[in-house]
Structure formats: C-alpha cells, structure tokens
Design an enzyme around this catalytic site. Structure first.
Site, mmCIF file in Angstrom:
data_model
loop_
_atom_site.group_PDB
_atom_site.id
_atom_site.type_symbol
_atom_site.label_atom_id
_atom_site.label_comp_id
_atom_site.label_asym_id
_atom_site.label_seq_id
_atom_site.Cartn_x
_atom_site.Cartn_y
_atom_site.Cartn_z
ATOM 1 N N TYR A 1 37.704 40.609 35.320
ATOM 2 C CA TYR A 1 37.092 39.312 34.995
ATOM 3 C C TYR A 1 37.905 37.978 34.933
ATOM 4 O O TYR A 1 37.868 36.949 35.525
ATOM 5 C CB TYR A 1 36.196 39.096 33.547
ATOM 6 C CG TYR A 1 35.497 38.002 33.459
ATOM 7 C CD1 TYR A 1 33.826 38.137 33.895
ATOM 8 C CD2 TYR A 1 35.787 36.824 32.462
ATOM 9 C CE1 TYR A 1 33.212 36.854 33.498
ATOM 10 C CE2 TYR A 1 34.924 35.970 32.014
ATOM 11 C CZ TYR A 1 33.679 35.991 32.697
ATOM 12 O OH TYR A 1 33.047 34.651 32.324
ATOM 13 N N LYS B 1 37.878 34.549 37.544
ATOM 14 C CA LYS B 1 37.750 33.385 37.265
ATOM 15 C C LYS B 1 39.075 32.541 37.303
ATOM 16 O O LYS B 1 38.904 31.195 37.940
ATOM 17 C CB LYS B 1 37.406 33.239 35.834
ATOM 18 C CG LYS B 1 36.178 33.795 35.207
ATOM 19 C CD LYS B 1 34.970 33.091 35.963
ATOM 20 C CE LYS B 1 33.802 33.666 35.693
ATOM 21 N NZ LYS B 1 32.568 33.366 36.399
#
Length: 265
Positions: free
Chosen positions: A165, A169
C-alpha cells in the site's frame, strides 16, 4: 436545473472519502459522474438520487478502474451524458494489510498495484486526453481542468504492515508530479491528497483484519494525532473542493497532507 459549474468525475464514489468528495463538489455546483465497481452500483444510484435533491445532475457509471477499456468507456459516457470532464478525482483504492513484507502474497501485491497505481494512471491518462481536446476546442484558455489523485500519509512516511500500500501511494505522488509538468501547457493542474487515518469502512476493515476492536482502534489512533481526533471524509472533501477551485490556480504537482499534524513535510 441550475447552471453547472463544470463536470466532475469521482471514482470509488459509493462510500467513504469518494462519497464525501462527490457530495461536496455537488454542493459546489458541479455535475457529477459517479463511479465504482459493479457490485456497488446500488449505492451509486442512491448517491445520484441524493445529489439530485440539491438540483445537480448526476449519473452513475459502473467500471473497474484497473481495466483500460472500462476507463475509456467511463470517460466517454461522462462526456456523452454530461458534456465534458473538467475535474477528475481518481479516488478509488484498496488496502490489504499483512503483518510483514514476507507474508504479503503476490496476489495481494498485484491487486494493490492494479487499483492504486494502474487505476490512477489510467484515470489520469484518459481524463487528460479529454481535457486536452476540450482545451483545444475552447481556444487554449488558461483553465484546462483539474486532476486529483488519492495518495496517503504512507507516501511520505511508510507504515509497517503496509508495504504494498505504501509503495502504491508513493507511485501516485510520482505520477502526480510528472503529470503536472507534462499537462501544465494545457492549463491542466494535477494534485493529490495525502490523508492520515480517516474514519472510513477501509480503516474499520484494517482494524478488524488485525484483530482489533474498531472503536478502540480509533480511540488509540486519535491519541497519536496532535489534534487528538481521527480525520473524517469531509476533511478530505474540503481540501479537494479547494484544489479544484480557482483559488488554487497556482497549485500543481503537490500531494497535500490532511492528517491532523501526524506527519509534517
């Protein structure tokens, strides 16, 4: 029907941050194209009806942002139904938490990158192509459009247990910066929002997946934030409202933190 301020397309709009952004932009006067995956279409339809109550036109478009043809069709349907794409909010994202890097499966990694990176890339690309065409049709006016992506505090300071994750990002930040430079000649601004912990269903699932009571987890996380509260989807929506406005006309290439002081950059 009131005169629209423009057309905004919001992905992942059925709940959480995406829903709050759609409602805020509707209140700002934008017509809305609302996107989510097909299983969330009933929630999108309900949101479109709610937006209709504030005298703003809204359409629901089911599509998987990780699939190129579906993103192309999403842009095409938005233009056919509402006339243009003036704001793109590439909000759709997923979070799969695992205890460590070595326990992260390749499938979870690939799924995360597919939605959080490829999905944002495809939304940026095809929204930009439409905005460039509009820019040329309108005689090269300085205001070419606004593209917003979903980054995260983990794109500035990664979190343990969120390796894939966090990586995804960081990717949104890099894409946002490069796109801002490339699209500036067309008057298109590209920015991202970088939230800390926001009280959404995604965070609730994260807590449950890690064996935590949701309310206890929120209370604990709130104590780590200088402002001593969790963020709300509306906090992010307020930022997006500003970033797409004329008041932010000199802001591009930024990933703006919304984290209550949790992290300074």
């Amino acid at each position: 029907m009131s005169i629209s301020k423009g057309v905004a397309l919001v992905t992942g709009a059925s709940r959480g941050i995406g829903r709050a952004i759609a409602l805020r932009l509707a209140n700002d006067g934008y017509s809305l194209a609302l996107n989510d995956i097909p299983c969330n279409l009933p929630s999108l339809t309900a949101l479109a009806d709610e937006i209709g109550c504030v005298n703003v036109k809204a359409v629901s478009i089911a599509a998987d942002v990780a699939e190129e043809e579906q993103v192309q069709e999403m842009i095409k349907k938005t233009v056919n139904d509402l006339g243009s794409v003036d704001v793109m909010v590439a909000n759709a994202g997923i979070l799969k938490s695992t205890p460590t890097l070595i326990e992260t499966s390749l499938k979870d990694f690939d799924d995360t990158i597919a939605v959080n990176v490829r999905g944002v890339f495809l939304c940026y690309k095809y929204a930009a192509k439409q905005m460039i065409a509009q820019h040329q049709q309108r005689g090269g006016t300085p205001k070419g459009g606004s593209i917003i992506g979903a980054s995260s505090v983990t794109a500035k300071q990664a979190w343990a247990g969120l390796s894939a994750y966090s990586m995804s990002k960081w990717g949104v930040r890099g894409l946002t910066q490069a796109s801002a430079m490339e699209l500036a000649p067309y008057g298109i601004r590209v920015n991202a929002y970088a939230p800390g912990s926001i009280d959404t269903k995604m965070v609730e699932k994260f807590a449950v997946d890690n064996g935590r009571d949701h309310k206890e987890y929120l209370a604990e996380k709130a104590q780590t934030v200088p402002l001593k509260r969790m963020g709300t989807p509306e906090d992010v929506a307020n930022l997006v409202s500003f970033l797409v406005s004329d008041q932010a006309s000199y802001i591009t290439g930024q990933a703006v933190s919304v984290n209550g002081g949790l992290f300074f950059d």
